[in-house]
Design an enzyme around this catalytic site. Structure first.
Site, PDB file in Angstrom:
ATOM      1  N   HIS A 262       8.517   4.509 -15.501  1.00 44.46           N
ATOM      2  CA  HIS A 262       8.905   3.133 -15.207  1.00 44.46           C
ATOM      3  C   HIS A 262       9.156   2.430 -16.548  1.00 44.46           C
ATOM      4  O   HIS A 262       8.918   3.003 -17.615  1.00 44.46           O
ATOM      5  CB  HIS A 262       7.793   2.451 -14.409  1.00 44.46           C
ATOM      6  CG  HIS A 262       7.831   2.741 -12.932  1.00 44.46           C
ATOM      7  ND1 HIS A 262       7.102   2.025 -12.011  1.00 44.46           N
ATOM      8  CD2 HIS A 262       8.536   3.655 -12.223  1.00 44.46           C
ATOM      9  CE1 HIS A 262       7.358   2.486 -10.785  1.00 44.46           C
ATOM     10  NE2 HIS A 262       8.213   3.474 -10.887  1.00 44.46           N
TER      11      HIS A 262
ATOM     12  N   GLU B  11       7.556   0.060 -18.116  1.00 43.26           N
ATOM     13  CA  GLU B  11       6.362  -0.104 -18.941  1.00 43.26           C
ATOM     14  C   GLU B  11       5.815   1.241 -19.429  1.00 43.26           C
ATOM     15  O   GLU B  11       5.407   1.378 -20.590  1.00 43.26           O
ATOM     16  CB  GLU B  11       5.262  -0.847 -18.154  1.00 43.26           C
ATOM     17  CG  GLU B  11       5.682  -2.225 -17.673  1.00 43.26           C
ATOM     18  CD  GLU B  11       6.310  -2.199 -16.270  1.00 43.26           C
ATOM     19  OE1 GLU B  11       6.994  -1.195 -15.939  1.00 43.26           O
ATOM     20  OE2 GLU B  11       6.122  -3.171 -15.522  1.00 43.26           O
TER      21      GLU B  11
ATOM     22  N   SER C 145       7.640  -7.748 -12.375  1.00 41.13           N
ATOM     23  CA  SER C 145       6.192  -7.666 -12.150  1.00 41.13           C
ATOM     24  C   SER C 145       5.755  -6.205 -12.039  1.00 41.13           C
ATOM     25  O   SER C 145       6.336  -5.428 -11.283  1.00 41.13           O
ATOM     26  CB  SER C 145       5.877  -8.421 -10.852  1.00 41.13           C
ATOM     27  OG  SER C 145       4.492  -8.504 -10.636  1.00 41.13           O
TER      28      SER C 145
ATOM     29  N   CYS D  13       4.266  -2.630 -11.224  1.00 37.37           N
ATOM     30  CA  CYS D  13       3.749  -1.918 -10.045  1.00 37.37           C
ATOM     31  C   CYS D  13       2.301  -1.483 -10.298  1.00 37.37           C
ATOM     32  O   CYS D  13       1.766  -1.633 -11.394  1.00 37.37           O
ATOM     33  CB  CYS D  13       4.617  -0.682  -9.769  1.00 37.37           C
ATOM     34  SG  CYS D  13       4.243   0.722 -10.836  1.00 37.37           S
TER      35      CYS D  13
ATOM     36  N   CYS E 267       1.943   0.877 -13.390  1.00 39.29           N
ATOM     37  CA  CYS E 267       2.109   0.213 -14.689  1.00 39.29           C
ATOM     38  C   CYS E 267       0.993  -0.797 -14.939  1.00 39.29           C
ATOM     39  O   CYS E 267       0.540  -0.972 -16.079  1.00 39.29           O
ATOM     40  CB  CYS E 267       3.491  -0.418 -14.762  1.00 39.29           C
ATOM     41  SG  CYS E 267       4.798   0.847 -14.735  1.00 39.29           S
TER      42      CYS E 267
END
Lengths: 155, 155
Positions: free
Chosen positions: B58, B60, B85, B87, B90
């Site tokens: 992802h 991040e 935002s 998940c 992350c």
């Protein structure tokens, strides 16, 4: 919620232990995991911090990465089997993919997000396996700072 | 706890937006992130599900991977800046490394683990940025099933 070991859990944990040992033989941190679907091993992983210089390849996340892109319906039938209680990141990965069951080798060395998993409806089974505890005990005695790095602690 | 934007946050978010756009240009999911330490970008990442066939890269986590192995003292001075935002996975990665501050472009498309972050003492700032919302709106309109796959949902 049923939180008891099921037939086949021991065999799956043995595969995760084998993965952890392979990681240690490579000079890495001895934590291994398997993702089982319908009772069979779909993917295997082990911590690769040392081997790949990786900050995110823990046993469970490496296993998910090796499993590749899967539809939600496969994760929904999966069990994550890991030699050590999952850290916050791996806990989150299990939640992201809605994996409904987690089998843990031991949580004496490190207690991760088991309560969060349970609060979100995940079945958590801890087998308290001596092989898993022994692998971590020997590793931490040899390389305490590497272990601390892996769990985000200074030293 | 201070949860207001700070000088420099907009510029850091712009770098994350640029990463998200680069991911989209590669055919991927347009979510980007930067890890800033002492106000400067240490590493950049973007979602690589499509590009690498990855279940764990992802925005991040790709950023953390690109940052490499860092001592806890560096994470302790870091801010994770992400276009969307975070998940569960992350969120967990941020908690694992005890990153004390998270700047989020938007949480209208998807609301991740912001409450969990706050409950663990992480400062969370949401900038509600139109560029971030627009990237996701256009992407989801074009590829709804790819988006669902990324958040572990069937369809």
């Amino acid at each position: 919620m049923l939180t008891m070991a099921q037939p086949g859990d021991d065999e799956l944990l043995s595969a995760a232990v084998e993965a952890a040992r392979r990681g240690r033989a490579e000079g890495g941190i001895p934590i291994g995991a398997v993702l089982a679907v319908d009772g069979r091993v779909l993917a295997t992983g082990w911590n690769k911090r040392v081997q790949l210089g990786s900050a995110i390849r823990h046993g469970e996340t490496d296993c998910l990465e090796n499993a590749g892109r899967l539809p939600a319906s496969v994760y929904a039938r999966a069990t994550m089997v890991t030699t050590l209680s999952p850290c916050d990141m791996c806990t989150g990965a299990i939640l992201l993919y809605r994996i409904p069951r987690v089998v843990i080798g031991e949580n004496r060395t490190f207690l991760g997000g088991e309560d969060l998993l349970r609060s979100r409806g995940v079945e958590v089974v801890v087998l308290d396996d001596d092989r898993c505890t022994g692998l971590m005990r020997d590793f931490i005695a040899e390389q305490p700072s590497l272990w601390n790095e892996d769990i985000g602690v200074e030293g």
